[in-house]
Structures are given as structure tokens and as C-alpha cells.
Scaffold this motif. Structure first.
Motif, PDB file in Angstrom:
ATOM      1  N   GLY A 180       0.792  -1.220   0.000  1.00  0.00           N
ATOM      2  CA  GLY A 180       0.000   0.000   0.000  1.00  0.00           C
ATOM      3  C   GLY A 180       0.823   1.268   0.000  1.00  0.00           C
ATOM      4  O   GLY A 180       0.450   2.260   0.633  1.00  0.00           O
ATOM      5  N   ALA A 217      -1.730   2.294   2.803  1.00  0.00           N
ATOM      6  CA  ALA A 217      -1.056   1.923   4.051  1.00  0.00           C
ATOM      7  C   ALA A 217      -1.245   2.995   5.119  1.00  0.00           C
ATOM      8  O   ALA A 217      -1.370   4.184   4.812  1.00  0.00           O
ATOM      9  N   ASN A 236      -0.285  -2.180   5.882  1.00  0.00           N
ATOM     10  CA  ASN A 236      -1.379  -2.183   4.919  1.00  0.00           C
ATOM     11  C   ASN A 236      -2.170  -3.476   5.062  1.00  0.00           C
ATOM     12  O   ASN A 236      -1.607  -4.564   5.201  1.00  0.00           O
TER      13      ASN A 236
END
Length: 329
Positions: A180, A217, A236
Motif C-alpha cells: 500500500g 497503508a 497495509n
């Protein structure tokens, strides 16, 4: 379960050849050497231990990724290769730095090639400085996280593919969406980097860091002495699991508090508390202590313990000589 046979590396000491100064159980004059008494003591201890859960069955809760191809790619031949200028923390040093905090917490750890291993038995998979990321490795990480696993990746990871060519996609290559985020800029600070992971403050010994650009994230921790306080750790969610990225190369000052912040959540149970250099495992209700340091160590005990090997009772403190071993019940 029976113990495996023990064989001395050298029985007779050699008079000549490349091993002539490697001393065996029988000395150069055909008399028993001092090693024979040590060997006899070990054999006697092993005979006692073989009915007490030894050799013990290993069921590692965590795994560290290792790849020979990645190791070679991260340390190429030739003084002018720019990879050597980029990666100044050697591959194996990063592996040791990721492994040591878990090992010091007396947790069994497997070393695996993630491209060729079933990751499902592990509660935690750590990918420290894995410079070369194959498609099979990336797929294994992705599937593991989706299924509920937790993976930690550190800086210098997933920069090149299996042909040792730099990814022309967002980094970490093949895994940007899993973690992420995107890594782009990187710097090497002149002073140690500082911050807090949970309630634990850290100071780095390796001052290289990547600038993380989170998308999905979330930031777990930030640097405190870098302008803008960029993230040092992000997490994430993907499927049922989580992918954690560390902006620095693996080093104990960061990896230890990160691991410890995850133990309860991942139901990873550390072993007995021991001083540095002493390792312990609980086997069939008894605790095995091994002093792997060069000097004597005292281990704090929770109450009393009686040595299976010597019959001595220890109250509050176990004393181990250098290279000493004891099994308490």
C-alpha cells in the motif's frame, strides 16, 4: 524418539596434511586426548536427555526469507558497479539483524526461500533486504497476506526482477499494492535516526532510509529527527492479513520493538527471558538453558529449579559457566 548417533569430526589427530593441527579424540602420540573426556560427558548428558523430549520437534512460528540469487545480485563483481554504492549494508548482515531479535527472545525461526516454501504454517514472515524479487516470491507473499498472514519487508527489497533488471514499475516491485505504498527518494543521514515504535524509543546504527509514500497503508511509526517526520513503519491490510514495510535496512534497534509490538496480536509466545548470549527452550515442561557466550552468565529464575544433569537445586538464579548447559525442572 531416539537421539541420532554422535560422530567426532576427527577421531585420530593427523600427523600430516591440511588437518595436522586439528586435534581429535586420540592425540598424535596415540593416547586419549583431553577431548575424549568432554565427548564422554556429552554422551552421558545426551543419554539422560533422550527420554526427556530430545531431540525436540521444531515448529517455528516465524520465518526469515533468504535467496542465494538475491544475495549474489546485491553484491555484484566489479568495483564500478553502482549496486555496491547503493547497498552498503551487506545482504547477510541484514538477515542476521532481522533474525537476532527473534532468536534473542527465544523464538524458533525458520530460514526459507519464499518462492519454494509453503508459508501457511508461519505466523510471521520477514523479508529483510530481499533485493531481487521473483514473480514466484511476490506471488507467495501476496497469497500469504491475503490468507491472513503477516509479512514484514525492509528497505532495499524488491528492486530488481529475476533477470536482475531494475523494475520499471512502482517500488517495491510487484508488491507496491500489497504494501500500500511507493518508495522513491532515499537518503543516508549523517546522524543516527530516532523515533518511537509504540512506547519504545529507537536509535539507528544504520542511517540509510527510504522515503515512503503511503497510498492505502497506515503509518505505524515516524522518524523524530528528520524534517517532516516521514514514516519509518507502515502497515497495509490486504485480504485477511497485513503487510508491514520498514523504511530502513533491518537492524535490531528497529526490528526488536516492531516484533514485540506484534507478539500478542499474532499469538507468538516468546521463550524464557535470558541475558544476552544465553538461549532457552521449554521442552516437555523442563527448561533447557545454553550459554553461548565466552564468559559466565547468571540467569534469573522464577522460583526454584533442579538440574536434571547434576541434581543441583537453584533458587532464584541459575549460574552457567562459559559454554555451560543445564536442564531445569
Amino acid at each position: 524418539m531416539k537421539t541420532a548417533p554422535m560422530l567426532a569430526w576427527t577421531f585420530n589427530s593427523h600427523l600430516g596434511g591440511e588437518e595436522q593441527a586439528l586435534f581429535g579424540l586420540i592425540d598424535h602420540d596415540d593416547t586419549p586426548s583431553w577431548k575424549l573426556d568432554e565427548w564422554g560427558a556429552m554422551a552421558a548428558d545426551f543419554k539422560k536427555l533422550q527420554k526427556m523430549g530430545f531431540p525436540r520437534k521444531l515448529e517455528p512460528q516465524a520465518a526469515i526469507a533468504y535467496s542465494f540469487e538475491s544475495r549474489v545480485a546485491s553484491s555484484p563483481n566489479g568495483p564500478s558497479n553502482t549496486v555496491k554504492q547503493y547497498i552498503t549494508t551487506p545482504y547477510m548482515e541484514q538477515k542476521h539483524n532481522a533474525f537476532a531479535p527473534l532468536y534473542n527472545d527465544n523464538i524458533d525461526v525458520a530460514v526459507i526461500n519464499i518462492a519454494h516454501e509453503d508459508l501457511s504454517p508461519y505466523k510471521l514472515v520477514v523479508v529483510p533486504g530481499e533485493y531481487l524479487m521473483t514473480q514466484a516470491s511476490a506471488d507467495a507473499i501476496r497469497n500469504y497476506v491475503k490468507a491472513g498472514g503477516t509479512v514484514i519487508m525492509t528497505a532495499f527489497s524488491a528492486k530488481v526482477d529475476e533477470t536482475n533488471q531494475w523494475f520499471n514499475t512502482p517500488l517495491p516491485g510487484r508488491l507496491s499494492d500489497v504494501f500500500g505504498l511507493k518508495t522513491n527518494a532515499f537518503y543516508r543521514n549523517t546522524a543516527p535516526l530516532t523515533g518511537k515504535i509504540g512506547d519504545s524509543a529507537f536509535t539507528t546504527t544504520i542511517n540509510f532510509y527510504e522515503v515512503l509514500e503511503p497510498s492505502t497503508a497506515k503509518v505505524m511509526a515516524r522518524f523524530s529527527n528528520i524534517d517532516g517526520s516521514p514514516p519509518v513503519i507502515t502497515v497495509n491490510t490486504l485480504g485477511k492479513g497485513q503487510a508491514i514495510y520498514v523504511a530502513t535496512p533491518a537492524q535490531p534497534s528497529i526490528m526488536q520493538p516492531l516484533y514485540r509490538s506484534l507478539y500478542k496480536q499474532l499469538k507468538i509466545v516468546p521463550g524464557p527471558k535470558t541475558p544476552e548470549g544465553v538461549y532457552a527452550r521449554i521442552v516437555d515442561g523442563r527448561t533447557l538453558y545454553v550459554n553461548a557466550s565466552y564468559g559466565p552468565k547468571d540467569v534469573v529464575l522464577d522460583g526454584k529449579g533442579t538440574s536434571v544433569l547434576t541434581g543441583k537445586t537453584w533458587n532464584g538464579t541459575l549460574h552457567l559457566d562459559a559454554d555451560g548447559v543445564d536442564l531445569l525442572q
